[in-house]
Design a protein around this motif. Structure first.
Motif, mmCIF file in Angstrom:
data_model
loop_
_atom_site.group_PDB
_atom_site.id
_atom_site.type_symbol
_atom_site.label_atom_id
_atom_site.label_comp_id
_atom_site.label_asym_id
_atom_site.label_seq_id
_atom_site.Cartn_x
_atom_site.Cartn_y
_atom_site.Cartn_z
ATOM 1 N N ASP A 137 54.104 -4.384 -30.387
ATOM 2 C CA ASP A 137 55.162 -4.792 -29.476
ATOM 3 C C ASP A 137 56.505 -4.462 -30.129
ATOM 4 N N THR A 138 56.813 -3.188 -30.194
ATOM 5 C CA THR A 138 58.001 -2.731 -30.898
ATOM 6 C C THR A 138 58.446 -1.408 -30.284
ATOM 7 N N ASP A 139 59.625 -0.925 -30.679
ATOM 8 C CA ASP A 139 60.133 0.305 -30.060
ATOM 9 C C ASP A 139 59.562 1.558 -30.699
ATOM 10 N N ALA A 140 59.226 1.460 -31.962
ATOM 11 C CA ALA A 140 58.678 2.632 -32.650
ATOM 12 C C ALA A 140 57.763 2.173 -33.775
ATOM 13 N N LYS A 152 51.569 18.721 -46.285
ATOM 14 C CA LYS A 152 51.584 17.448 -47.010
ATOM 15 C C LYS A 152 50.225 16.730 -46.913
ATOM 16 N N GLY A 153 49.352 17.224 -46.028
ATOM 17 C CA GLY A 153 48.060 16.574 -45.860
ATOM 18 C C GLY A 153 48.109 15.503 -44.786
ATOM 19 N N PHE A 154 49.290 15.277 -44.206
ATOM 20 C CA PHE A 154 49.377 14.305 -43.112
ATOM 21 C C PHE A 154 50.560 14.682 -42.222
ATOM 22 N N THR A 155 50.546 14.149 -41.009
ATOM 23 C CA THR A 155 51.708 14.333 -40.143
ATOM 24 C C THR A 155 52.203 12.944 -39.762
ATOM 25 N N GLU A 156 53.438 12.865 -39.331
ATOM 26 C CA GLU A 156 53.967 11.575 -38.913
ATOM 27 C C GLU A 156 53.871 11.470 -37.397
ATOM 28 N N LEU A 157 53.479 10.289 -36.958
ATOM 29 C CA LEU A 157 53.240 10.112 -35.541
ATOM 30 C C LEU A 157 53.747 8.741 -35.121
ATOM 31 N N ASP A 158 54.538 8.730 -34.059
ATOM 32 C CA ASP A 158 54.981 7.442 -33.512
ATOM 33 C C ASP A 158 53.952 7.011 -32.467
ATOM 34 N N LEU A 159 53.301 5.902 -32.710
ATOM 35 C CA LEU A 159 52.220 5.455 -31.824
ATOM 36 C C LEU A 159 52.747 4.921 -30.484
ATOM 37 N N ILE A 160 53.907 4.294 -30.512
ATOM 38 C CA ILE A 160 54.352 3.520 -29.344
ATOM 39 C C ILE A 160 54.418 4.343 -28.044
ATOM 40 N N PRO A 161 55.039 5.576 -28.064
ATOM 41 C CA PRO A 161 55.094 6.323 -26.795
ATOM 42 C C PRO A 161 53.712 6.699 -26.263
ATOM 43 N N LEU A 162 52.708 6.629 -27.115
ATOM 44 C CA LEU A 162 51.363 7.049 -26.696
ATOM 45 C C LEU A 162 50.545 5.877 -26.163
ATOM 46 N N ILE A 163 51.096 4.687 -26.291
ATOM 47 C CA ILE A 163 50.393 3.486 -25.820
ATOM 48 C C ILE A 163 50.981 3.076 -24.480
ATOM 49 N N HIS A 164 50.142 3.074 -23.453
ATOM 50 C CA HIS A 164 50.635 2.669 -22.135
ATOM 51 C C HIS A 164 50.408 1.195 -21.876
ATOM 52 N N SER A 165 49.295 0.664 -22.310
ATOM 53 C CA SER A 165 49.092 -0.781 -22.170
ATOM 54 C C SER A 165 48.000 -1.243 -23.122
ATOM 55 N N LEU A 166 48.124 -2.498 -23.537
ATOM 56 C CA LEU A 166 47.129 -3.106 -24.426
ATOM 57 C C LEU A 166 46.850 -4.513 -23.921
ATOM 58 N N SER A 167 45.584 -4.909 -23.883
ATOM 59 C CA SER A 167 45.310 -6.315 -23.615
ATOM 60 C C SER A 167 44.089 -6.727 -24.417
ATOM 61 N N LEU A 168 44.099 -7.961 -24.887
ATOM 62 C CA LEU A 168 43.036 -8.446 -25.765
ATOM 63 C C LEU A 168 42.347 -9.637 -25.143
ATOM 64 N N GLU A 169 41.064 -9.705 -25.347
ATOM 65 C CA GLU A 169 40.328 -10.871 -24.868
ATOM 66 C C GLU A 169 39.321 -11.265 -25.947
ATOM 67 N N GLU A 170 39.203 -12.539 -26.207
ATOM 68 C CA GLU A 170 38.249 -12.986 -27.220
ATOM 69 C C GLU A 170 36.898 -13.223 -26.556
#
Lengths: 225, 625
Positions: A137-140, A152-170
């Motif tokens: 729950d953040t901007d970036a 470098k063996g890795f790339t940098e990726l901002d996850l937030i723009p790729l997440i459209h919705s999240l919901s959790l249930e126990e």
């Protein structure tokens, strides 16, 4: 631009079949078409075989009820007969649900709905779910993603723009995450959510996570076929 | 499937090896099953599933009512570690049930280097590796395959060796088990009765005694077991079960194609070749049956590749019409037809060209030895002319890579023979210079040498193997004799061939060595990443066994060989006669030119081996007047 394949199969990959790799699946389908006696457009190389392509390869071990295989029927097999004939000759766990004419190209697949089940053998720790949701729950949220191509063996990726919705249930000793994530260019593998959470949320240490692809969506988040 | 596997499988390499669930896997209702058999292959899935014998036995057993035969392969060490850590015992791929609870565990033994995997799999199944320590409730452990002909090194671990072709004897063995269960037999009683079935060898019913010098003094049967155990064969291959409706693996295996077996046995009599004698007498399948089974197998599998298999396919009498008929089907369906195991002669090259749908860029020949004298000594009836003519044909067709296979250390080999390999390769090069359609792309000639391993049931079963040092010297000699830059030389590491030579002609005193090596971590010995000769030498030392006793010693004719009580149908006197011919470099004509009376025809009810027409063909000819 590559010409669109004419026909599609919608299929499920569950149970023991989750461990069939994408490459192995690409061998399995052409053979199954032959066993079913369904004529399919062939490749034109020396070793001719059915020309098939599977949209958005699924990671090994994941299950799905919305896989799309593109091909072109060349015989006179009615489309409605294809699922039953294929299902009679496919390995356990691979089930053709539908066969239809393609309308829009697969590049219009924009998002995927995932259901991921995080199992906590000792019970879900109080606050684990909240911690997980708060993390995203953040901007970036820039993470380092391992990459074979990058120097470098890795790339940098901002996850937030790729997440459209999240919901959790126990559910019992598990947290079930329903996530709508970007599908391609770039897509987001839900595993990255969990590996990031594992690093950054002290309470969120599941013993095992199961990944299930539930639906393919277009840019308007409608079901894609 | 054990739910715990869901957590393990994502972490191991190629998890599809361990799940089962392939198309045509046999599932049975356990309530209808009274006999469960775990068909084990002591190597990984990709290799085991490529074995035609495994597929045949799987079909034969599952065709029996109430019998459920499941498959089991050696888990790769990453999976083994996970299974051991999670406490998951070895399971059958079909049901996922632990095989330690089955009635039978059967191993296919194709290679001596798989012996440690046999022990490891028994251990993973939760069973004691030694037969004597397994209780009444433990499964009967049976082993078959080429290595079973001299299974003595595994005698401590195996209850029954099944000798020869398993199609019929396996059924008899299981029927007897059911009968024994009804009558309340103990395991010992069952084994005593099993020993009465031809082809079943129960090692615990034989006492082996040794002379002071370590050679066997006597092999004495007990409890009415036969003095000689004779292998089994299928009398009519046309009538035998053939797996046209076999499992299609969901992951890629080594031989991922239809395998069509043309005939069993071999007319050639190459003196080093164990398969050539162990699979006698020669029994062809009729062309009609082959065409029908080949087409059916392609149709029901969806494979687009078919291999015709046998020990020497050029010797199938109707090879050309057979290929024509199969090509009629395969051409239309875009199925590639492969024909390996061809002789290097004009006839074979002609057929091969016909099968080729495009230019073949590489071809392999196995002259085995560098000079005519040595080729005569080993009775490999290929002349230099044959080879060079065949090379000319393929060069004219545009081929620009040739592989040549040889053995080093063959009996009677001299330095001249070793250098002869380089000379022969050079002649192949000169043939290319003369006949190549285009020299612009160059030529690659690959010479490979392996280290000769004398095998039981061959003319060379009494011979010594040369030492590893001598093999290395010959390798260096050959290496220095090859000066042409177009010729690449590869040689096998001698370590595994040395061990193979120990176990191929080994006796029961090797059991503790195998167990010791396994307990110190030996497994997957045929895989260079896991093989460790030092570990084995340490095991020999710890058990007080000298490996050179088995490899470096030439045996006299009178010696009781550890496999003297086993018969593959070929008379020992014939082997010895042929061995002496080898020392004089005298060739023996093939069985079609002249029957040398090897004795294998006695295994056939009809008494005629390699009949020009199969029974079916004779009957048809009669019906047509």
């Amino acid at each position: 631009m590559a010409k669109m394949h004419k026909h599609r199969l919608l299929f499920a990959k569950t149970g023991r079949a989750c461990y069939i790799s994408h490459l192995d699946l690409m061998r399995t389908f052409p053979r199954a078409f032959l066993r079913a006696g369904i004529d399919v457009k062939q490749t034109e190389g020396f070793n001719q075989h059915s020309f098939v392509s599977i949209a958005l390869p699924l990671s090994l071990g994941y299950s799905s009820v919305c896989e799309i295989l593109e091909f072109e029927l060349v015989g006179d097999t009615p489309l409605c007969e294809v699922p039953a004939r294929m299902n009679a000759v496919l390995p356990e766990g691979i089930r053709v649900l539908d066969c239809y004419e393609a309308q829009v190209p697969v590049k219009q697949i924009a998002a995927l709905r995932w259901v991921c089940r995080a199992q906590f053998d000792g019970g879900v720790p109080a606050g684990a779910g909240e911690q997980f949701l708060a993390l995203f729950d953040t901007d970036a949220l820039v993470i380092q993603k391992p990459s074979k191509k990058a120097k470098k063996g890795f790339t940098e990726l901002d996850l937030i723009p790729l997440i459209h919705s999240l919901s959790l249930e126990e559910r019992g000793s598990a947290l079930e995450l329903t996530a709508v994530l970007a599908a391609q260019n770039p897509g987001l593998n839900p595993e990255l959510l969990f590996s990031t959470a594992r690093e950054r949320c002290p309470l969120f240490r599941p013993d095992f996570v199961e990944f299930h692809r539930e639906e393919v969506l277009n840019a308007n988040f409608e079901v894609f076929r | 499937m054990d739910p715990r596997l869901n957590r393990i499988l994502p972490r191991v390499q190629k998890p599809a090896r361990y799940t089962g669930g392939e198309y045509r896997e046999i599932q049975k209702d356990k309530r209808q099953v009274d006999l469960r058999f775990a068909l084990c292959f002591p190597d990984n899935y990709e290799i085991g599933m490529s074995n035609l014998g495994v597929r045949i036995l799987y079909g034969v057993m599952n065709n029996m009512d109430g019998v459920w035969c499941e498959r089991c392969f050696a888990p790769w060490p990453d999976m083994e570690a996970e299974m051991r850590q999670a406490g998951i015992p070895l399971y059958g791929l079909e049901s996922g049930d632990p095989i330690g609870t089955f009635d039978f565990i059967g191993f296919s033994l194709g290679y001596e280097m798989a012996y440690t995997n046999v022990l490891n799999m028994l251990d993973l199944a939760g069973l004691p590796v030694r037969a004597a320590e397994r209780g009444e409730d433990a499964p009967i452990v049976v082993a078959g395959g080429t290595c079973a002909y001299n299974g003595e090194p595994l005698a401590d671990f195996v209850d029954i060796f099944s000798l020869g072709e398993g199609e019929d004897v396996t059924v008899e063995m299981l029927e007897l088990y059911r009968k024994g269960r009804q009558l309340g037999w103990s395991k010992a009683e069952y084994l005593r009765h099993a020993a009465q079935i031809q082809g079943l060898y129960v090692p615990s019913l034989y006492d082996v005694t040794y002379h002071e010098d370590g050679t066997v003094s006597a092999i004495v049967p007990r409890d009415g077991a036969p003095e000689v155990i004779t292998k089994r064969i299928v009398q009519e291959l046309d009538d035998a079960y053939f797996p046209t409706d076999t499992i299609i693996p969901s992951t890629e295996i080594v031989h991922d194609r239809v395998m069509l077996e043309l005939f069993r046995g071999c007319i050639r009599g190459c003196r080093f070749c164990q398969a050539g004698f162990c699979y006698r007498p020669v029994r062809p399948k009729s062309r009609e049956v082959l065409v029908q089974q080949g087409i059916e197998a392609c149709r029901s599998s969806g494979y687009q590749e078919m291999t015709l298999s046998s020990l020497s396919s050029s010797d199938y009498r109707q090879l050309e019409p057979l290929c024509d008929e199969l090509l009629d089907y395969c051409g239309e369906k875009n199925i590639n037809l492969n024909l390996p195991s061809l002789r290097a002669d004009g006839f074979s090259m002609g057929i091969m060209e016909k099968l080729q749908r495009s230019r073949k860029s590489s071809i392999t020949f196995a002259p085995e030895a560098g000079t005519q004298r040595l080729r005569d000594a080993i009775n490999k009836n290929v002349t230099e002319d044959d080879l060079l003519q065949s090379c000319r044909t393929v060069f004219e067709g545009g081929c620009n890579a040739v592989k040549l296979y040889f053995m080093l250390g063959l009996p009677t080999e001299t330095d001249e023979d070793v250098v002869g390999i380089a000379e022969l390769a050079n002649k192949v090069y000169l043939t290319w210079r003369q006949y190549a359609v285009s020299r612009a792309r160059g030529i690659r000639i690959t010479v490979s040498t392996s280290f000769f391993v004398p095998k039981p049931f061959t003319h060379f079963q009494w011979e010594a193997q040369i030492s590893m040092e001598e093999y290395q010297r010959r390798v260096q000699l050959l290496r220095s004799s090859i000066t042409n830059k177009s010729i690449i030389y590869n040689w096998h590491d001698p370590d595994t061939s040395f061990l193979e030579a120990v176990f191929a002609r080994g006796d029961r005193r090797l059991g503790p060595v195998i167990e010791h090596a396994w307990r110190s971590g030996a497994k997957f010995d045929s895989w260079s990443e896991y093989f460790n000769l030092d570990r084995w030498m340490e095991a020999f030392g710890a058990c007080g066994v000298d490996p050179l006793f088995y490899t470096a010693r030439e045996r006299p004719y009178e010696e009781v060989l550890p496999w003297s009580h086993i018969s593959v149908g070929v008379r020992p006197a014939y082997f010895w006669r042929e061995r002496n011919q080898a020392y004089q470099s005298v060739i023996t004509p093939d069985c079609r030119v002249k029957c040398m009376g090897c004795g294998a025809d006695r295994l056939l009810a009809c008494g005629v081996c390699d009949a020009p027409l199969t029974r079916r063909e004779r009957e048809e000819a009669q019906a047509n007047g």
